[in-house]
Scaffold this active site. Sequence first.
Site, PDB file in Angstrom:
ATOM      1  N   LEU A 182      -3.195  38.095  16.035  1.00 15.42           N
ATOM      2  CA  LEU A 182      -4.024  38.117  16.460  1.00 15.42           C
ATOM      3  C   LEU A 182      -4.689  36.318  16.647  1.00 15.42           C
ATOM      4  O   LEU A 182      -4.397  35.801  17.477  1.00 15.42           O
ATOM      5  CB  LEU A 182      -5.215  39.238  17.275  1.00 15.42           C
ATOM      6  N   GLY A 229      -0.649  33.112  25.233  1.00 19.46           N
ATOM      7  CA  GLY A 229      -0.712  32.249  26.258  1.00 19.46           C
ATOM      8  C   GLY A 229      -2.117  32.316  26.835  1.00 19.46           C
ATOM      9  O   GLY A 229      -2.232  30.475  27.801  1.00 19.46           O
ATOM     10  N   SER A 279      -3.409  53.324  13.717  1.00 13.58           N
ATOM     11  CA  SER A 279      -3.777  52.351  12.416  1.00 13.58           C
ATOM     12  C   SER A 279      -3.122  53.319  10.378  1.00 13.58           C
ATOM     13  O   SER A 279      -3.499  54.098  10.166  1.00 13.58           O
ATOM     14  CB  SER A 279      -4.967  52.603  12.583  1.00 13.58           C
ATOM     15  N   GLU A 300       3.819  35.310  18.317  1.00 13.84           N
ATOM     16  CA  GLU A 300       4.755  35.942  18.338  1.00 13.84           C
ATOM     17  C   GLU A 300       6.231  35.378  18.180  1.00 13.84           C
ATOM     18  O   GLU A 300       6.856  35.699  17.655  1.00 13.84           O
ATOM     19  CB  GLU A 300       4.777  37.096  18.225  1.00 13.84           C
ATOM     20  N   GLY A 329       3.789  33.408  29.463  1.00 15.80           N
ATOM     21  CA  GLY A 329       3.058  34.496  28.623  1.00 15.80           C
ATOM     22  C   GLY A 329       1.780  34.502  29.009  1.00 15.80           C
ATOM     23  O   GLY A 329       1.428  32.848  28.927  1.00 15.80           O
ATOM     24  N   ARG A 366       3.304  48.146   3.856  1.00 19.47           N
ATOM     25  CA  ARG A 366       3.875  48.587   5.072  1.00 19.47           C
ATOM     26  C   ARG A 366       5.204  48.302   4.655  1.00 19.47           C
ATOM     27  O   ARG A 366       5.870  49.830   4.739  1.00 19.47           O
ATOM     28  CB  ARG A 366       3.874  47.574   6.386  1.00 19.47           C
ATOM     29  N   HIS A 420       7.808  47.398  14.757  1.00 18.84           N
ATOM     30  CA  HIS A 420       6.566  47.003  14.870  1.00 18.84           C
ATOM     31  C   HIS A 420       6.335  45.859  15.320  1.00 18.84           C
ATOM     32  O   HIS A 420       4.929  45.343  16.384  1.00 18.84           O
ATOM     33  CB  HIS A 420       5.507  47.225  14.038  1.00 18.84           C
ATOM     34  N   LEU A 425      -2.161  36.829  23.953  1.00 16.32           N
ATOM     35  CA  LEU A 425      -3.008  35.507  22.833  1.00 16.32           C
ATOM     36  C   LEU A 425      -2.726  34.258  23.166  1.00 16.32           C
ATOM     37  O   LEU A 425      -4.006  33.651  23.868  1.00 16.32           O
ATOM     38  CB  LEU A 425      -3.811  36.282  22.074  1.00 16.32           C
TER      39      LEU A 425
HETATM   40  C1  LIG Z   1       0.604  48.473  18.438  1.00 22.44           C
HETATM   41  C2  LIG Z   1      -0.122  47.210  17.894  1.00 22.44           C
HETATM   42  C3  LIG Z   1      -0.637  46.874  17.312  1.00 22.44           C
HETATM   43  C4  LIG Z   1      -0.991  46.009  17.321  1.00 22.44           C
HETATM   44  N1  LIG Z   1      -2.104  45.709  16.520  1.00 22.44           N
HETATM   45  C5  LIG Z   1      -2.533  44.011  15.619  1.00 22.44           C
HETATM   46  C6  LIG Z   1      -3.557  43.523  15.314  1.00 22.44           C
HETATM   47  O1  LIG Z   1      -4.380  44.704  15.013  1.00 22.44           O
HETATM   48  N2  LIG Z   1      -4.251  43.258  14.358  1.00 22.44           N
HETATM   49  C7  LIG Z   1      -2.942  41.589  14.778  1.00 22.44           C
HETATM   50  O2  LIG Z   1      -3.476  40.570  14.181  1.00 22.44           O
HETATM   51  N3  LIG Z   1      -2.094  41.837  15.607  1.00 22.44           N
HETATM   52  C8  LIG Z   1      -1.581  43.347  15.441  1.00 22.44           C
HETATM   53  N4  LIG Z   1      -0.246  43.064  16.846  1.00 22.44           N
HETATM   54  C9  LIG Z   1       0.628  42.318  16.730  1.00 22.44           C
HETATM   55  C10 LIG Z   1       0.135  41.141  18.251  1.00 22.44           C
HETATM   56  O3  LIG Z   1      -0.408  41.956  18.795  1.00 22.44           O
HETATM   57  C11 LIG Z   1       1.466  41.178  18.447  1.00 22.44           C
HETATM   58  O4  LIG Z   1       2.199  40.181  17.234  1.00 22.44           O
HETATM   59  C12 LIG Z   1       0.119  40.336  19.188  1.00 22.44           C
HETATM   60  O5  LIG Z   1      -0.719  40.121  20.047  1.00 22.44           O
HETATM   61  C13 LIG Z   1       1.814  38.729  20.198  1.00 22.44           C
HETATM   62  O6  LIG Z   1       0.723  38.335  21.391  1.00 22.44           O
HETATM   63  P1  LIG Z   1       1.475  36.840  22.008  1.00 22.44           P
HETATM   64  O7  LIG Z   1       0.702  36.163  23.159  1.00 22.44           O
HETATM   65  O8  LIG Z   1       2.344  35.909  21.857  1.00 22.44           O
HETATM   66  O9  LIG Z   1       2.880  37.906  22.981  1.00 22.44           O
HETATM   67  P2  LIG Z   1       2.288  39.042  23.932  1.00 22.44           P
HETATM   68  O10 LIG Z   1       0.869  39.315  24.165  1.00 22.44           O
HETATM   69  O11 LIG Z   1       3.586  39.508  24.120  1.00 22.44           O
HETATM   70  O12 LIG Z   1       2.364  38.577  25.427  1.00 22.44           O
HETATM   71  C14 LIG Z   1       3.864  38.197  25.658  1.00 22.44           C
HETATM   72  C15 LIG Z   1       3.414  37.768  27.219  1.00 22.44           C
HETATM   73  O13 LIG Z   1       4.595  37.306  28.091  1.00 22.44           O
HETATM   74  C16 LIG Z   1       5.044  37.384  28.637  1.00 22.44           C
HETATM   75  N5  LIG Z   1       6.771  37.297  28.774  1.00 22.44           N
HETATM   76  C17 LIG Z   1       7.005  38.136  28.298  1.00 22.44           C
HETATM   77  N6  LIG Z   1       8.940  37.601  28.689  1.00 22.44           N
HETATM   78  C18 LIG Z   1       8.738  36.634  29.517  1.00 22.44           C
HETATM   79  C19 LIG Z   1       9.313  35.914  30.778  1.00 22.44           C
HETATM   80  N7  LIG Z   1      10.644  36.306  30.844  1.00 22.44           N
HETATM   81  N8  LIG Z   1       9.036  35.613  31.802  1.00 22.44           N
HETATM   82  C20 LIG Z   1       8.255  35.631  31.741  1.00 22.44           C
HETATM   83  N9  LIG Z   1       6.707  36.104  31.180  1.00 22.44           N
HETATM   84  C21 LIG Z   1       7.040  36.401  30.037  1.00 22.44           C
HETATM   85  C22 LIG Z   1       4.312  38.977  29.496  1.00 22.44           C
HETATM   86  O14 LIG Z   1       3.886  39.189  30.273  1.00 22.44           O
HETATM   87  C23 LIG Z   1       3.348  38.733  28.488  1.00 22.44           C
HETATM   88  O15 LIG Z   1       2.396  38.140  29.296  1.00 22.44           O
HETATM   89  C24 LIG Z   1      -0.272  44.652  17.008  1.00 22.44           C
HETATM   90  C25 LIG Z   1       1.206  44.796  17.831  1.00 22.44           C
HETATM   91  C26 LIG Z   1       1.381  46.277  18.205  1.00 22.44           C
HETATM   92  C27 LIG Z   1       2.537  46.714  18.799  1.00 22.44           C
END
Ligand SMILES: Cc1cc2nc3c(=O)[nH]c(=O)nc-3n(C[C@H](O)[C@H](O)[C@H](O)COP(=O)(O)OP(=O)(O)OC[C@H]3O[C@@H](n4cnc5c(N)ncnc54)[C@H](O)[C@@H]3O)c2cc1C
Lengths: 250, 229, 639
Positions: free
Chosen positions: C443, C47, C286, C427, C42, C332, C403, C45
């Site tokens: 984030l 990863g 938003s 997440e 992943g 929410r 969401h 943010l």
């Molecule tokens: C529209 C929207 C708006 C948001 N706004 C906010 C905000 O304003 N403030 C806030 O704090 N949070 C916000 N969030 C929540 C936040 O964006 C996410 O919770 C956060 O970015 C998740 O980050 P992450 O690094 O955990 O995973 P992700 O960013 O989901 O990354 C997952 C990674 O894992 C990889 N991956 C997944 N499965 C596999 C697999 N089987 N094999 C290989 N790679 C894989 C993907 O390719 C990707 O690179 C929002 C979410 C959404 C949907």
Amino acid sequence: MTIHLSVWRQAGPESSGTFENYTVNDVNEHMSFLELLDVLNEMLVRKGELPVEFDHDCREGICGSCGLVINGIAHGPQKRTAACQLHMRHFKDGDTIVVEPWRAEGFPIIRDLVVDRTAFDRIIEAGGYVSVNTGNAPDANAVLVPRDDVDRAFDYASCIGCGACVAACPNASASLFTAAKIAHLALLPQGDPERTHRVAAMVDQMQEEGFGDCSNYAECEAVCPKGISISSIALMRREYMKYLVSSTEA
Amino acid sequence: MTQTRSKLRSLITSQVGKKLLTGITGLALVVFVLEHMLGNLQFFAGDDAYNAYAHFLISLGPVLWVVEITLLVFLLTHMGLGINIWISSRRARSSKYLKSQSVGEPSHQTMSSRSMLVTGLIIGIFLVIHLASFKYGAYYETTVNGTVMRDLARLMRLKFHNPAYAFGYPAVVLILALHLRHGIWSAFQSIGAMRPSISVPAYALSGIFGVGIGVGFLIVPIAIYFDWV
Amino acid sequence: MPPVLAPKVPPGRLEEKWDKYKSRVKLVNPANKRNHTVLVVGTGLAGASAAATLAELGYRVKSFCIQDSPRRAHSIAAQGGINAAKNYPNDGDTIWRLFYDTIKGGDYRSREANVYRLAQVSNEIIDQCVAQGVPFAREYGGLLDNRSFGGAQVSRTFYARGQTGQQLLLGAYQAMSRQVAEGNVEMFARREMLDLVLVDGHARGIVTRNLVTGQIERHLGDAVLLCTGGYGNVYYLSTNAQNSNVTAAWRCHRRGAFFANPCFTQIHPTCIPVSGDYQSKLTLMSESLRNDGRVWVPKNPGDERPPSQIPEEDRDYFLERRYPSFGNLVPRDVASRNAKYACDEGRGVGSTKLAVYLDFKNSIERLGRHKIEERYGNLFEMYERITGEDPYELPMRIYPAVHYTMGGLWVDYELMTTVPGLFVLGEANFSDHGANRLGASALMQGLADGYFIIPYTLGNYIAGTKLDEVDTSHNSFSEVEAEARDRIDRLLSIKGNKTVTEYHRELGSIMWDDVGMSRNENGLKSAIGRIASLREEYWQNVLVPGDATYHNKYLEFAGRVADFLELGELMACDALHRTESCGGHFREEYQTKDGEAVRNDDQMTYVAAWEFSQEEQESKMHMEHLEFENVRLTTRSYK
Ligand SMILES: Cc1cc2nc3c(=O)[nH]c(=O)nc-3n(C[C@H](O)[C@H](O)[C@H](O)COP(=O)(O)OP(=O)(O)OC[C@H]3O[C@@H](n4cnc5c(N)ncnc54)[C@H](O)[C@@H]3O)c2cc1C
Ligand code: HEM
Ligand code: HEM
Ligand code: SF4
Ligand code: F3S
Ligand code: FES
């Protein structure tokens, strides 16, 4: 409405491709263009044919995955809109739409409408960053940055790396993408120490990747979903001049 | 970071360096043609005045040579890079789109910009003929205010009563105008002088200048042919 | 009584735990780090920040993502902002307050020590991002600007227009790119992790599929970091990106990692409603819109008049009516639930009747169109682009959408799962948001985990664990690879009658109706049965096109939907077992007379961590008791 599609089908990087014609009925005007392709694909799968491969992820115009040349225009006729945000209401019943992949030596075709854009990653790897290890940062407010500078830097930083600029450029130049990153970092004090080296390395890399030169057609700006201005390209050239006259070792 | 090439090589071979050079050489050529066009307009002040002006330039001697050699080097550089850019751009897209169109504003993809190479090459060919016809053309003499000098005015009258010259020249200078319509704006963008705030007016000005230079050139042969002067 | 799980929280005062941990943790000899390979799955943010930081420290990192570029991870889509306790506005913010708000916002179902640590490192995140060149909004004087965001009384949210996630991710991506250039990170894009490989009970590798060539690949490491994001797409429609999935986490769950609180799902109230059954995703707008928009539906069911012709006396501003003090600004979950109720009563609007109005007419009259344009111009534009309607003239139509998923793989204080050597960040883990996540804190958590926490806890594991020398020809790799291949072959060989999308859509509607915004025993029980039979049918009747030797998106989706079909059932079981209403989990049986959630603190102040059991039908629950030594549990009230 009914939409006729002429879609580029290509089995793999080495295969030669052709256009296939399809007709999709009952197209809803609120569908996005990608949803139209979804419907087409469902149809194909049920008929036992292979679906059209295309890249997509966020479907809200921010990840930069989607990329289709729609009727000769990268991302389609709606300005400042990525293909995933383009809706069918911009087309008419009975229209025939030609769908092609990005075409550029720097973006080899993987299959159908999917292309390999890793060249962009390598351009960033060449210098599109600030060298600061985690934990080394001073307080965030220690350096003041004028609001106008940040606003301009942001305009450039909002590039989504979709590659439409390359696709639309008659020269298949990656100048807008590369310049956007150079401009983003050049406008901030954090980017200052590495500026000359950065521009030299990134400009070299985009050429190495097989992208063409920039003849200032500005088609890139016109199709860019984020409206990145070609003033970034002018800025890149100023940065390059600074590099040429700097003491930075070649 | 990756190793970069030497700076001189960067200037000549990198994608940005090449544009700096086409821009600088293009602008220098623009200055020359502007001056040349204004000089030609002296023809309306009478043959003597025109010959005197040409003689003045020739009498500059070494200064003129330096300018001429510089211009020649610039022209060749400009031409070489223009062709090089065109070739490498073809290479960058070997498979073409079935359908391709401009989305419009703020694109500068126009007949002018898309035909730079063709218009440039026509100008290049024209230049050879042009120099052979005038600079190295028939030599007549005249005396103006007691100084013996070349009677270029006579040569001009002679040439431009030939319809091929009289109408060929205007055609070529219109092509030059087309080259400059995109070219002048483009050169400023190439040397990094363009800003968002001036880009739109600058693009309009580029058109005005391009056409202005073309028209400025064009009226002399036409006027001669129809015996207006 | 279910078995109890120990989170390994260090002893001492809350404020000192992390510092003490850091100063006592085992360190890996710098020269030795190069001999350790870390697999980071992943590039969101969590990863990207982890890969960059670990590579800077000297580890060999292999990084994987599904998209063609690490920069496209789902984090790119986050809009609103990121919290930190900087207290730049001098409005009384402290680490404690950020901690407290997050715990309270999570409805007291998260672990104190983790949340406190999150608040502690929040400030460093902002410093780091600014140093990378993230263009956060600033004031005219050049200082950073803050705004207030749902659930907080202070302004502590840093933002970069409406694209905060994008800018933060690009910062992390660029830091990682630098390490790629230096040879410390090896990037594997267009790869999907299909399974986890255990050697002697330790996570030692993964099996991936090259999504371009279809090749199955083996990767060996000393530890595996799962940063694979949330599983909101189990609902089919959500605000998540199309590639968001549970596969990586679920496969690890099947290999022994416990899945915690799977039923805790966040549903966001202001999304653009569904327009038809071709709909593939939902777009978030938003929350800030609720500052100036008024939510209403017609008083009478079946009122077909266009909004402009419905007079004031026939409108029901239901949030203002039910929550006079918070009105349209209730949290929410409350806003979402009430919109659902209105639609359930047949008072929904628009062609699908699954929407409520968000009306700016009064605000435009009061503040002028100009002001509204200044505040929400880009959101209005986005709305118009998608719906083709002008929100300055017509009220917006909005509806809640899935969401964020608070649940995820269970991790201890060190972010390690019940499988040694398997860490989960972002997440994908369950740890910091309890039953409900506050805006702008995901984030923060992703970057906290990646930049500042894992470098210490991973080092502690590596320095303290003696791992055998193995290579990818080890039996465990062969077995796992064979299973992965087998699964793909089975999916391809069914050649049934229903497409993957049809199944996914069906699963989504079960989940949305019965494991969605409000849940009850009957619905959950029936959902469990229906999901199980849908899953059975899936493996008999799914139609996957083509084969596995080239880019085949539908094959990718087929594998993911298969895992969603297992996860969905666990979510329903978890929801059924949790006999209380808390945060995003609202059980209709547990509410006050006027419809407010009722928590069961006496019996349910624990994390439910489910263990997968191959043999038995039912997953087995383990409990982590949540000790609240520093905060007092209170009831949320927005009346
Ligand atoms: C529209 C929207 C708006 C948001 N706004 C906010 C905000 O304003 N403030 C806030 O704090 N949070 C916000 N969030 C929540 C936040 O964006 C996410 O919770 C956060 O970015 C998740 O980050 P992450 O690094 O955990 O995973 P992700 O960013 O989901 O990354 C997952 C990674 O894992 C990889 N991956 C997944 N499965 C596999 C697999 N089987 N094999 C290989 N790679 C894989 C993907 O390719 C990707 O690179 C929002 C979410 C959404 C949907
Ligand atoms: C000898 C023949 C010439 C050829 C072959 C030629 C060719 C070209 C080409 C191909 C370009 C476009 C470069 C690009 O795509 O980036 C160009 C640009 C330009 N040319 Fe010429 N040209 C010629 C002569 C001239 C002359 C005589 C002038 C001036 C009077 C001129 C002025 C310009 C200018 C100003 C530009 C814009 C430079 C830039 O974009 O940086 N050219 N020329
Ligand atoms: C109608 C138009 C033109 C007329 C009447 C004209 C006339 C002349 C004459 C009379 C000379 C000879 C000067 C001398 O030997 O001293 C000359 C030289 C020259 N002209 Fe033109 N010209 C015209 C257009 C152009 C154009 C369009 C160009 C270039 C794009 C051009 C480029 C030159 C050059 C390069 C020289 C040589 C200058 C030198 O050696 O110093 N001319 N022209
Ligand atoms: S500059 Fe614009 S068109 Fe080019 S990659 Fe970035 S967002 Fe896409
Ligand atoms: S369209 Fe191409 S030529 Fe330059 S200005 Fe844009 S890259
Ligand atoms: S799918 Fe993300 S930009 Fe289009």
